[in-house]
Design an enzyme around this catalytic site. Sequence first.
Site, PDB file in Angstrom:
ATOM      1  N   SER A   1      35.574  46.068  -3.481  1.00  0.00           N
ATOM      2  CA  SER A   1      34.297  45.573  -4.015  1.00  0.00           C
ATOM      3  C   SER A   1      34.407  45.293  -5.510  1.00  0.00           C
ATOM      4  CB  SER A   1      33.205  46.621  -3.772  1.00  0.00           C
ATOM      5  OG  SER A   1      33.012  46.809  -2.397  1.00  0.00           O
TER       6      SER A   1
ATOM      7  N   THR B   1       2.261 -13.369  11.247  1.00  0.00           N
ATOM      8  CA  THR B   1       3.191 -12.816  12.225  1.00  0.00           C
ATOM      9  C   THR B   1       3.907 -13.898  13.044  1.00  0.00           C
ATOM     10  OG1 THR B   1       1.243 -12.483  13.631  1.00  0.00           O
ATOM     11  CG2 THR B   1       2.089 -10.567  12.441  1.00  0.00           C
TER      12      THR B   1
ATOM     13  N   ASP C   1       7.402  -1.149  11.523  1.00  0.00           N
ATOM     14  CA  ASP C   1       6.625  -0.018  10.986  1.00  0.00           C
ATOM     15  C   ASP C   1       5.829   0.700  12.074  1.00  0.00           C
ATOM     16  OD1 ASP C   1       4.711  -1.910  11.534  1.00  0.00           O
ATOM     17  OD2 ASP C   1       3.732  -1.826   9.579  1.00  0.00           O
TER      18      ASP C   1
ATOM     19  N   TYR D   1      27.713  33.188  -1.049  1.00  0.00           N
ATOM     20  CA  TYR D   1      27.945  31.743  -1.022  1.00  0.00           C
ATOM     21  C   TYR D   1      29.371  31.487  -0.553  1.00  0.00           C
ATOM     22  CZ  TYR D   1      29.181  27.053  -2.468  1.00  0.00           C
ATOM     23  OH  TYR D   1      29.653  25.767  -2.466  1.00  0.00           O
TER      24      TYR D   1
ATOM     25  N   ARG E   1       0.809  -1.221   0.000  1.00  0.00           N
ATOM     26  CA  ARG E   1       0.000   0.000   0.000  1.00  0.00           C
ATOM     27  C   ARG E   1       0.844   1.273   0.000  1.00  0.00           C
ATOM     28  NH1 ARG E   1      -4.210  -1.136   4.744  1.00  0.00           N
ATOM     29  NH2 ARG E   1      -2.599  -2.618   5.389  1.00  0.00           N
TER      30      ARG E   1
ATOM     31  N   ASN F   1      34.728  40.233   7.797  1.00  0.00           N
ATOM     32  CA  ASN F   1      33.446  40.630   7.225  1.00  0.00           C
ATOM     33  C   ASN F   1      33.396  40.231   5.749  1.00  0.00           C
ATOM     34  OD1 ASN F   1      30.928  42.594   7.637  1.00  0.00           O
ATOM     35  ND2 ASN F   1      31.768  42.944   5.596  1.00  0.00           N
TER      36      ASN F   1
END
Length: 453
Positions: free
Chosen positions: A410, A85, A109, A353, A18, A364
Amino acid sequence: MASRSCLTIILAAGEGTRMKSSMSKVLHEIAGLPLVGHVVKAVQGADDQADLAVVVGRGAADVQKAVGKISDTARFYEQTERLGTAHAVLAAREALAENYDDVLVVFGDTPLIEETSLRAARNKLAEGADIVVMGFRPENPTGYGRLVEEDGKLIAIVEEKDATDEQRKITFCNGGLMALNGKHALQLISAVKNDNSKGEYYLTDVVKLAHAQGLNVIAIDVPVENVIGINNRAELAEAEALWQARKRRDVMLSGVTLIAPETVFFAHDTLIEADVLIEPNVFFGPKVTVESGAVIHAFSHIEGAHIGANTSVGPFARLRPGAKLAEKAKVGNFCEVKNADIGAGAKVNHLSYIGDATVGAETNIGAGVITCNYDGYNKFKTTIGSNAFVGSNSALVAPLTIGNGVYVASGSVITDEVPENALALGRARQVNKEGRAEVLREKYKAIKANKNK
């Protein structure tokens, strides 16, 4: 109980049709851990000296591998036919014959079983019971087998279709999990017959057999969620919700603040110290540790990371495996960190990133900075010293070392080592062409007009 030997048999051979899945049902995950893994952890928590036998079937090799990550002493037995079982338990006949004091039978389960329930069943064995069935009381007992008691003893387990009108009024239901006196376990289970409509050997029949032999058979009451079995994806999601609710409560009671608990999702091994604040919509994957005083802002996704004390993460941050944040470090909004050490007090504030890197203390990292760590074939490392400043929109091409106190202008592309306290510029010199803007506009306007003809 510590003086009593115990064998726990986990039945993990079900087909799980199932689930409509290409893998074994017990390998589907809750909180990043396979269902059977949750059961193994509960068993170990109840008694770390107990022996473990796992009955496998479909996907046996994968199930063994999953269990082996948690237990290096588990023994595995294959059930080649699915005949019920009791038949599954007898696949571990060799282990059953070893004369344990206690035998526990649980299912791979039922991931929400708790240590306390397993201990409670074994305690009853220690007090003289021969069989202990774990029962539960659902809001609606329809569809469940009923536990029929008489003078405090369990005399039968009756399936609803076979129950009388009076028995259907019983609200005490069979949870399926069972503890047996090891002296009788093998004999009782071997005596189970398959004279039923399905021709299967049902473990529940040992109750009737034991009662007929004058043995002491009882049922104990365990919380409903402890015996919830998973049969399809909808039930998997329901069990996940129950597990998360349980974990959130435990975390908050340990001193962690969750502003919107229902929106925070934990993994099975998430470790969070007291005085951490977690804002809404945060997801923790496996292998995350968060130290005291940290703040995890909203909409962050964290996996395989160590977050130090008094740090700040997010909002909208992603920490991937290998991310390590030292004390008072900050990873801000829309940043991603992977396999990188961020030093004490260092800041990766926005839109950056940092992968395969080391960032020194108090450094920084400006907005839009990226470490270029992959050339299409290999990964390379970037090392940035302490007290450095990397300006916005800079690309750091690994392998690369940037010294302490460096200032990177920069918009630079840095490809060579930068010595301590140097200023690094890696960009073209700006040139202004007077009046050329108007020329370009006329040119582009003409091109557009020609296209529209």
